[in-house]
Enzyme design. Structure first.
Site, mmCIF file in Angstrom:
data_model
loop_
_atom_site.group_PDB
_atom_site.id
_atom_site.type_symbol
_atom_site.label_atom_id
_atom_site.label_comp_id
_atom_site.label_asym_id
_atom_site.label_seq_id
_atom_site.Cartn_x
_atom_site.Cartn_y
_atom_site.Cartn_z
ATOM 1 N N ARG A 170 0.805 -1.219 0.000
ATOM 2 C CA ARG A 170 0.000 0.000 0.000
ATOM 3 C C ARG A 170 0.839 1.270 0.000
ATOM 4 O O ARG A 170 0.465 2.279 -0.591
ATOM 5 C CB ARG A 170 -0.912 -0.020 1.247
ATOM 6 C CG ARG A 170 -1.665 1.264 1.525
ATOM 7 C CD ARG A 170 -2.408 1.171 2.864
ATOM 8 N NE ARG A 170 -1.507 0.854 3.965
ATOM 9 C CZ ARG A 170 -0.766 1.758 4.601
ATOM 10 N NH1 ARG A 170 -0.791 3.030 4.237
ATOM 11 N NH2 ARG A 170 0.018 1.392 5.607
ATOM 12 N N CYS B 233 -3.587 -3.195 12.991
ATOM 13 C CA CYS B 233 -2.640 -4.244 12.606
ATOM 14 C C CYS B 233 -2.687 -5.377 13.615
ATOM 15 O O CYS B 233 -2.715 -6.541 13.246
ATOM 16 C CB CYS B 233 -1.234 -3.678 12.497
ATOM 17 S SG CYS B 233 -1.035 -2.476 11.173
ATOM 18 N N ALA C 146 2.512 -6.935 10.048
ATOM 19 C CA ALA C 146 3.574 -6.641 11.009
ATOM 20 C C ALA C 146 4.798 -6.067 10.316
ATOM 21 O O ALA C 146 5.466 -6.760 9.538
ATOM 22 C CB ALA C 146 3.955 -7.894 11.787
ATOM 23 N N ASP C 147 5.083 -4.800 10.589
ATOM 24 C CA ASP C 147 6.324 -4.148 10.176
ATOM 25 C C ASP C 147 7.407 -4.676 11.117
ATOM 26 O O ASP C 147 7.523 -4.242 12.266
ATOM 27 C CB ASP C 147 6.146 -2.630 10.295
ATOM 28 C CG ASP C 147 7.408 -1.833 10.022
ATOM 29 O OD1 ASP C 147 8.506 -2.420 9.972
ATOM 30 O OD2 ASP C 147 7.296 -0.597 9.880
ATOM 31 N N ASN D 216 5.340 -4.106 19.468
ATOM 32 C CA ASN D 216 4.182 -4.967 19.714
ATOM 33 C C ASN D 216 4.491 -6.023 20.762
ATOM 34 O O ASN D 216 3.661 -6.295 21.645
ATOM 35 C CB ASN D 216 3.732 -5.644 18.420
ATOM 36 C CG ASN D 216 3.420 -4.684 17.301
ATOM 37 O OD1 ASN D 216 3.790 -4.924 16.146
ATOM 38 N ND2 ASN D 216 2.747 -3.587 17.602
ATOM 39 N N HIS E 247 6.455 -8.683 7.465
ATOM 40 C CA HIS E 247 7.224 -8.114 6.356
ATOM 41 C C HIS E 247 8.324 -7.171 6.824
ATOM 42 O O HIS E 247 8.227 -6.525 7.858
ATOM 43 C CB HIS E 247 6.293 -7.376 5.377
ATOM 44 C CG HIS E 247 5.402 -6.364 6.036
ATOM 45 N ND1 HIS E 247 4.131 -6.678 6.477
ATOM 46 C CD2 HIS E 247 5.589 -5.047 6.319
ATOM 47 C CE1 HIS E 247 3.572 -5.593 7.003
ATOM 48 N NE2 HIS E 247 4.437 -4.598 6.933
ATOM 49 N N ILE E 248 9.376 -7.136 6.010
ATOM 50 C CA ILE E 248 10.473 -6.181 6.171
ATOM 51 C C ILE E 248 10.409 -5.246 4.980
ATOM 52 O O ILE E 248 10.452 -5.694 3.820
ATOM 53 C CB ILE E 248 11.829 -6.901 6.214
ATOM 54 C CG1 ILE E 248 11.905 -7.832 7.430
ATOM 55 C CG2 ILE E 248 12.966 -5.878 6.253
ATOM 56 C CD1 ILE E 248 13.137 -8.730 7.438
#
Length: 317
Positions: A25, A200, A222-223, A231, A261-262
């Site tokens: 996104r 999230c 998840a960043d 988190n 994700h990274i």
């Protein structure tokens, strides 16, 4: 390597090794893995990562903000907590009330254009000052919509009734600990469009065994570099606070992730962190008998926290 840092490092390594390259996104691009679970034994210490410095103050003040059902930036900014600023700022610059410099795509432009970065920083500081000092501006542009705190404490039922999920779960944990319904959901399909950012960390469940309270979080997105360390510590802190409220010891925090994700512009930072060895895990101290609903940041202390320096990386908006 302490078990908390080791578990997190394993997630990072696995994504880099087997993850899929994907668009997203934010137009930043990610390496992503779908479906991952981590387990943290909270009896072994507090899972604040040590291979980079992680701000407990930011984590704790955000969690207290959620617990209070607050959705306005002012409380966070009073503690110099800036982690939600970009979403409220974006709403402001896209409104008819904004007449300043062009802020289009400010997140990416601030990373690559030093002249624009200075203009952006000045606009953001002005925005923050108005949130803190102008009640009318704060009410109009400081609110982030029906985000976490609203759903935890003020879910609106089918007949318009208010459902306080957090209060209800605490009562259930005290009176019916073996129930399988100790669940709080932040994912409210009817109100997603009224949130600055859809949740999230979407749903969490508690479990009591041997007088210990455990918590499992399902996180849809998840960043891993910027978000996941927060988190982990946030839900560990929540587990401690609810365990204390209900008279239990702490058990495990189980972190289940959907899209882990990274971001492509975080890979170098991740590689730097993975080269580091950990220190011993710190300890959480709660200096108050106040209820979870009245807890203050000043009541909380992280003891014996030793870490490597922080690692800067841009946030994807």
């Amino acid at each position: 390597m302490n078990s908390f840092d080791s578990t997190y490092h394993d997630l990072c390594k696995e994504i880099l090794e087997v993850g899929n390259t994907r668009d997203d996104r934010t137009a930043t691009g990610t390496i992503s893995k779908f479906g991952h679970q981590m387990r943290f034994d909270l009896s072994k210490g507090f899972p604040l990562l040590t291979t980079k410095k992680v701000s407990f103050k930011l984590i704790a003040t955000e969690l207290i903000w959620f617990i209070r059902g607050d959705t306005n930036l002012r409380y966070l900014l009073q503690y110099n907590n800036n982690i939600w600023n970009e979403w409220a700022f974006e709403n402001y610059i896209n409104s008819s009330s904004y007449n300043g410099p062009d802020m289009t795509n400010f997140g990416h432009r601030a990373q690559t254009d030093s002249a624009f970065r200075d203009v952006y920083k000045a606009e953001m500081e002005s925005f923050k000052s108005k949130i803190l000092n102008d009640d009318a501006f704060m009410a109009k542009f400081g609110d982030l919509g029906n985000v976490y705190g609203k759903q935890w404490r003020n879910w609106i039922g089918p007949n318009g009734e208010v459902i306080d999920q957090l209060k209800n779960v605490i009562e259930q944990l005290k009176n019916n600990p073996n129930s399988r319904r100790h669940i709080i959901s932040a994912w409210n399909p009817a109100e997603i469009d009224s949130m600055a950012l859809p949740p999230c960390h979407t749903l969490f469940q508690f479990y009591v065994e041997d007088h210990q309270l455990s918590c499992q979080l399902y996180q849809r997105s998840a960043d891993v570099f910027l978000g996941v360390p927060f988190n982990i510590a946030s839900y560990a802190l929540l587990t401690h606070l609810i365990a204390r409220e209900c008279g239990y010891e702490v058990g495990e925090f189980v972190h289940t992730i959907g899209d882990a994700h990274i971001y492509s512009n975080h890979i170098d930072a991740i590689q730097t962190q993975l080269k580091r060895t950990s220190y011993s895990a710190p300890e959480l101290i709660i200096h108050s008998n106040r209820s979870i609903f009245d807890i203050e940041y000043e009541d909380l202390e992280i003891k014996n926290y030793q870490s490597h320096p922080s690692i800067k990386a841009p946030i994807a908006v």
